[in-house]
Design a protein around this motif. Structure first.
Motif, PDB file in Angstrom:
ATOM      1  N   ASP A  33      25.541 -67.783 -10.840  1.00 38.14           N
ATOM      2  CA  ASP A  33      26.705 -67.751 -11.723  1.00 38.14           C
ATOM      3  C   ASP A  33      28.018 -68.046 -10.986  1.00 38.14           C
ATOM      4  N   MET A  34      27.941 -68.258  -9.685  1.00 35.87           N
ATOM      5  CA  MET A  34      29.140 -68.431  -8.865  1.00 35.87           C
ATOM      6  C   MET A  34      29.757 -69.816  -9.049  1.00 35.87           C
ATOM      7  N   VAL A  35      31.038 -69.846  -9.407  1.00 35.50           N
ATOM      8  CA  VAL A  35      31.750 -71.099  -9.657  1.00 35.50           C
ATOM      9  C   VAL A  35      31.860 -71.941  -8.387  1.00 35.50           C
ATOM     10  N   GLY A  36      32.255 -71.381  -7.267  1.00 35.30           N
ATOM     11  CA  GLY A  36      32.472 -72.136  -6.026  1.00 35.30           C
ATOM     12  C   GLY A  36      31.316 -72.080  -5.058  1.00 35.30           C
ATOM     13  N   ALA A  37      30.109 -71.929  -5.557  1.00 35.95           N
ATOM     14  CA  ALA A  37      28.944 -71.761  -4.686  1.00 35.95           C
ATOM     15  C   ALA A  37      28.719 -72.952  -3.764  1.00 35.95           C
ATOM     16  N   VAL A  38      28.900 -74.171  -4.269  1.00 37.80           N
ATOM     17  CA  VAL A  38      28.634 -75.376  -3.460  1.00 37.80           C
ATOM     18  C   VAL A  38      29.544 -75.420  -2.234  1.00 37.80           C
ATOM     19  N   ALA A  39      30.778 -74.995  -2.381  1.00 38.37           N
ATOM     20  CA  ALA A  39      31.717 -74.987  -1.258  1.00 38.37           C
ATOM     21  C   ALA A  39      31.458 -73.819  -0.310  1.00 38.37           C
ATOM     22  N   ALA A  40      30.978 -72.693  -0.832  1.00 36.07           N
ATOM     23  CA  ALA A  40      30.823 -71.482  -0.030  1.00 36.07           C
ATOM     24  C   ALA A  40      29.489 -71.368   0.694  1.00 36.07           C
ATOM     25  N   ILE A  41      28.459 -72.013   0.179  1.00 37.58           N
ATOM     26  CA  ILE A  41      27.116 -71.856   0.736  1.00 37.58           C
ATOM     27  C   ILE A  41      26.632 -73.193   1.278  1.00 37.58           C
ATOM     28  N   PRO A  42      26.388 -73.289   2.591  1.00 37.99           N
ATOM     29  CA  PRO A  42      25.957 -74.557   3.192  1.00 37.99           C
ATOM     30  C   PRO A  42      24.645 -75.074   2.607  1.00 37.99           C
ATOM     31  N   ASP A  43      24.576 -76.391   2.451  1.00 36.85           N
ATOM     32  CA  ASP A  43      23.364 -77.109   2.026  1.00 36.85           C
ATOM     33  C   ASP A  43      22.899 -76.809   0.606  1.00 36.85           C
ATOM     34  N   CYS A  48      24.420 -76.821  -8.367  1.00 36.93           N
ATOM     35  CA  CYS A  48      24.505 -75.359  -8.468  1.00 36.93           C
ATOM     36  C   CYS A  48      25.945 -74.913  -8.681  1.00 36.93           C
ATOM     37  N   ILE A  49      26.397 -75.101  -9.891  1.00 33.64           N
ATOM     38  CA  ILE A  49      27.753 -74.707 -10.265  1.00 33.64           C
ATOM     39  C   ILE A  49      27.645 -73.734 -11.429  1.00 33.64           C
ATOM     40  N   GLY A  50      27.968 -72.482 -11.165  1.00 31.99           N
ATOM     41  CA  GLY A  50      27.933 -71.470 -12.219  1.00 31.99           C
ATOM     42  C   GLY A  50      29.222 -71.480 -13.018  1.00 31.99           C
ATOM     43  N   ASN A  51      29.224 -70.738 -14.117  1.00 31.62           N
ATOM     44  CA  ASN A  51      30.437 -70.686 -14.931  1.00 31.62           C
ATOM     45  C   ASN A  51      31.248 -69.416 -14.704  1.00 31.62           C
ATOM     46  N   GLY A  52      30.746 -68.505 -13.857  1.00 32.36           N
ATOM     47  CA  GLY A  52      31.507 -67.320 -13.485  1.00 32.36           C
ATOM     48  C   GLY A  52      31.700 -66.292 -14.579  1.00 32.36           C
ATOM     49  N   ASN A  53      30.854 -66.297 -15.600  1.00 31.60           N
ATOM     50  CA  ASN A  53      31.023 -65.353 -16.704  1.00 31.60           C
ATOM     51  C   ASN A  53      30.288 -64.027 -16.503  1.00 31.60           C
ATOM     52  N   GLY A  54      29.642 -63.860 -15.336  1.00 35.85           N
ATOM     53  CA  GLY A  54      28.933 -62.617 -15.050  1.00 35.85           C
ATOM     54  C   GLY A  54      27.519 -62.563 -15.577  1.00 35.85           C
ATOM     55  N   ILE A  55      27.074 -63.658 -16.196  1.00 33.74           N
ATOM     56  CA  ILE A  55      25.731 -63.720 -16.779  1.00 33.74           C
ATOM     57  C   ILE A  55      24.969 -64.873 -16.136  1.00 33.74           C
ATOM     58  N   ILE A  56      23.773 -64.582 -15.625  1.00 28.73           N
ATOM     59  CA  ILE A  56      22.927 -65.631 -15.050  1.00 28.73           C
ATOM     60  C   ILE A  56      22.240 -66.337 -16.219  1.00 28.73           C
ATOM     61  N   ASN A  57      22.820 -67.448 -16.645  1.00 30.48           N
ATOM     62  CA  ASN A  57      22.306 -68.173 -17.802  1.00 30.48           C
ATOM     63  C   ASN A  57      21.008 -68.894 -17.471  1.00 30.48           C
ATOM     64  N   ALA A  58      20.192 -69.112 -18.506  1.00 25.51           N
ATOM     65  CA  ALA A  58      18.956 -69.880 -18.347  1.00 25.51           C
ATOM     66  C   ALA A  58      19.318 -71.296 -17.926  1.00 25.51           C
ATOM     67  N   GLY A  59      18.390 -71.993 -17.360  1.00 33.13           N
ATOM     68  CA  GLY A  59      18.637 -73.371 -16.937  1.00 33.13           C
ATOM     69  C   GLY A  59      19.148 -73.424 -15.519  1.00 33.13           C
ATOM     70  N   VAL A  60      20.242 -74.156 -15.306  1.00 34.75           N
ATOM     71  CA  VAL A  60      20.755 -74.404 -13.955  1.00 34.75           C
ATOM     72  C   VAL A  60      21.092 -73.107 -13.226  1.00 34.75           C
ATOM     73  N   GLU A  61      21.776 -72.187 -13.865  1.00 33.12           N
ATOM     74  CA  GLU A  61      22.160 -70.954 -13.177  1.00 33.12           C
ATOM     75  C   GLU A  61      20.932 -70.164 -12.728  1.00 33.12           C
ATOM     76  N   SER A  62      19.957 -70.046 -13.595  1.00 29.21           N
ATOM     77  CA  SER A  62      18.746 -69.317 -13.234  1.00 29.21           C
ATOM     78  C   SER A  62      17.977 -70.020 -12.117  1.00 29.21           C
ATOM     79  N   SER A  63      17.855 -71.335 -12.202  1.00 29.90           N
ATOM     80  CA  SER A  63      17.112 -72.058 -11.162  1.00 29.90           C
ATOM     81  C   SER A  63      17.867 -72.087  -9.840  1.00 29.90           C
ATOM     82  N   CYS A  64      19.187 -72.032  -9.874  1.00 28.69           N
ATOM     83  CA  CYS A  64      19.981 -72.038  -8.643  1.00 28.69           C
ATOM     84  C   CYS A  64      20.099 -70.650  -8.015  1.00 28.69           C
ATOM     85  N   ALA A  65      19.816 -69.608  -8.765  1.00 30.04           N
ATOM     86  CA  ALA A  65      19.992 -68.247  -8.259  1.00 30.04           C
ATOM     87  C   ALA A  65      19.185 -67.992  -6.996  1.00 30.04           C
TER      88      ALA A  65
END
Length: 166
Positions: A33-43, A48-65
């Motif tokens: 769910d983290m908005v700036g994950a790509v910049a903060a986490i190497p590789d 993997c771009i979350g929307n920052g709403n505090g909810i791990i949404n199905a789809g991209v957010e869940s698969s990127c978690a």
């Protein structure tokens, strides 16, 4: 051998839940769910771009978690594959609303937000996970299954179980 498999699964579920909480403490967002994950986490995958709403949404957010947990060195494993324990048990992070559409899990409390979904276990493991994390009853508390587990029966399959994260 089976007892070792069960203990490994129970410990891994607890470790993933703990890593998720630690990720939230470190980054201020749930994994996926983290908005700036790509910049903060190497590789990390560029998608993997979350929307920052505090909810791990199905789809991209869940698969990127899980990828975010692994690439941030909070878990070990293949960052591009779902977490699989002992070859058959699949663990993913998602939200209560997504989990509630799974067979038998429609009655999850409305105040639950994010959950750790555990697939392909049996009642023996489900009850042990529940006792380690909760109240010993898979129909109540913070660990629930869609399967009634009257006892530690390794022949009763549990397709879906969830552990409340928040």
């Amino acid at each position: 051998l089976r007892n070792a498999h069960n203990k490994d699964t129970i410990k891994a579920v607890a470790d993933i839940a703990t890593a998720s909480q630690q990720f939230r403490d470190r980054y201020g967002a749930w994994p996926g769910d983290m908005v700036g994950a790509v910049a903060a986490i190497p590789d990390l995958s560029a998608t993997c771009i979350g929307n920052g709403n505090g909810i791990i949404n199905a789809g991209v957010e869940s698969s990127c978690a899980t990828e975010e947990l692994i690439r941030s060195s909070m878990l070990r494993g293949d960052a591009l594959s779902p977490i699989t324990l002992s070859g058959t048990v699949i663990v993913t992070l998602t939200n209560r609303t997504t989990a509630a559409v799974l067979p038998g899990l429609a009655g999850l409390p409305a105040n639950w937000v994010n959950v750790l979904r555990v697939q392909n276990i049996d009642c023996d493991i489900a009850l042990q996970i529940d006792r380690a994390n909760d109240d010993g009853n898979v129909g109540t508390g913070n660990f629930r299954t869609g399967t009634a587990c009257a006892g530690q029966d390794e022949t009763v399959a549990v397709a879906n179980a969830v552990l409340r994260l928040n």
